[in-house]
Enzyme design. Structure first.
Site, PDB file in Angstrom:
ATOM      1  N   SER A  95       0.855  -1.311   0.020  1.00 34.58           N
ATOM      2  CA  SER A  95      -0.036   0.010  -0.007  1.00 34.58           C
ATOM      3  C   SER A  95       0.848   1.209  -0.013  1.00 34.58           C
ATOM      4  O   SER A  95       1.832   1.395  -0.820  1.00 34.58           O
ATOM      5  CB  SER A  95      -1.057  -0.129   1.260  1.00 34.58           C
ATOM      6  OG  SER A  95      -1.935   0.757   1.039  1.00 34.58           O
ATOM      7  N   ASP A 217     -10.166  -3.781  -6.126  1.00 32.34           N
ATOM      8  CA  ASP A 217      -9.527  -3.284  -4.879  1.00 32.34           C
ATOM      9  C   ASP A 217      -9.985  -1.843  -4.680  1.00 32.34           C
ATOM     10  O   ASP A 217      -9.916  -0.929  -5.506  1.00 32.34           O
ATOM     11  CB  ASP A 217      -7.912  -3.226  -5.175  1.00 32.34           C
ATOM     12  CG  ASP A 217      -7.083  -2.652  -3.939  1.00 32.34           C
ATOM     13  OD1 ASP A 217      -7.674  -1.941  -3.034  1.00 32.34           O
ATOM     14  OD2 ASP A 217      -5.974  -2.908  -3.924  1.00 32.34           O
ATOM     15  N   HIS A 245      -7.427  -5.424  -0.556  1.00 32.29           N
ATOM     16  CA  HIS A 245      -6.133  -4.578  -0.758  1.00 32.29           C
ATOM     17  C   HIS A 245      -4.957  -5.426   0.007  1.00 32.29           C
ATOM     18  O   HIS A 245      -3.935  -4.760   0.279  1.00 32.29           O
ATOM     19  CB  HIS A 245      -6.249  -3.152  -0.087  1.00 32.29           C
ATOM     20  CG  HIS A 245      -5.403  -2.170  -0.181  1.00 32.29           C
ATOM     21  ND1 HIS A 245      -5.082  -1.765  -1.368  1.00 32.29           N
ATOM     22  CD2 HIS A 245      -4.656  -1.503   0.589  1.00 32.29           C
ATOM     23  CE1 HIS A 245      -4.040  -0.681  -1.345  1.00 32.29           C
ATOM     24  NE2 HIS A 245      -3.991  -0.753  -0.115  1.00 32.29           N
TER      25      HIS A 245
END
Length: 267
Positions: A95, A217, A245
């Site tokens: 991320s 996502d 995610h």
């Protein structure tokens, strides 16, 4: 300053093996890698850590001035590399840490050999010709909600971010991870994350790069993966057969296969 203690650094795997540095995302800590780290440690020297303000890091080392921008987190990464004298680092960032890795590699290029980005997003806000997945109003509402009631925001958002409603235990785990973070520190990290725009920094990437995206996502839509891939010459984009995610939790085998295949091709 004892960086190893400050960032709760842990190391596993053969001492003479190539170094793999795993960096967690917002609201998480190194425990989020537990389903993939043991297998990686069979072939690599795996280095895990918590950003200051997360997990079991030394919270007394946190300052809003440093950690209100992604550069502060990138400094954590570089200082860990310096403290352990890590070279030829294979950096795996989940991320926001995908872009933190870009910043760290630009700051200390002699220490990084490759980048692996899991669900990266250089900018979360839509703009003409670019889809980040959120409007500016969406981000403002998200940050206001997070600041007003962090625990309630975590309980509502974590299952959405995890994106596997048929496996509620995954959403619960992410909720618990979010809720374990100090709300004030989490708000600063969230602002640094969701208000960042590091698209120009992608031009600085010169090392082999793997981009891993999921088929669905809500945080990093596939348009973002395509954008990052196009912005980094020679990068490889892999779409995992996974949703949400956090594929290292929801699809660890697929994640491991992609990472191992990429690193194997570099050796």
């Amino acid at each position: 300053m004892d960086v190893v203690s400050r960032n709760n650094v842990t190391v596993a795997g053969p001492e003479d093996a190539p170094v793999l540095l795993l960096a967690h995302g917002f609201g998480c800590d190194q425990n989020m890698w537990r389903l993939v780290a043991p297998a990686l440690a069979e072939r690599f020297r795996v280095v895990l850590f918590d950003y200051v303000g997360s997990g079991r890091s030394d919270l007394t080392a946190w300052s809003e001035a440093r950690y209100s921008a992604l550069d502060g987190y990138a400094r954590d990464v570089v200082e860990i590399c310096e403290a352990l004298d890590l070279r030829e680092v294979r950096f795996v960032g989940h991320s926001v840490s995908a872009m933190i890795g870009v910043l760290a590699a630009a700051a200390a290029p002699d220490r990084f050999a490759s980048l692996i980005m899991i669900g990266p997003s250089p900018c979360y806000v839509d703009s003409p010709g670019y889809r980040g997945g959120f409007s500016a109003e969406d981000i403002d509402e998200l940050l206001q909600s997070l600041q007003a009631n962090y625990l309630g925001w975590s309980a509502a958002m974590a299952p959405v971010i995890m994106g596997n409603p048929d496996r509620p235990e995954l959403g619960a785990e992410l909720t618990n991870s979010f809720c374990a973070t100090d709300p004030a520190m989490a708000h600063v990290f969230a602002r640094a994350t969701f208000l960042s725009d590091t698209r120009e920094d992608l031009k600085k990437v010169t090392v082999p790069t793997l981009i891993l995206e999921c088929s669905q996502d809500v945080i990093a839509p596939r348009e973002v993966g395509a954008y990052v891939h196009a912005a980094i010459p020679g990068s490889r984009l892999v779409t995992l057969e996974a949703t949400g995610h956090c594929p290292h939790l929801s699809a660890p085998e697929a994640t491991l296969t992609a990472i191992a295949g990429f690193l194997g091709n570099l050796s």
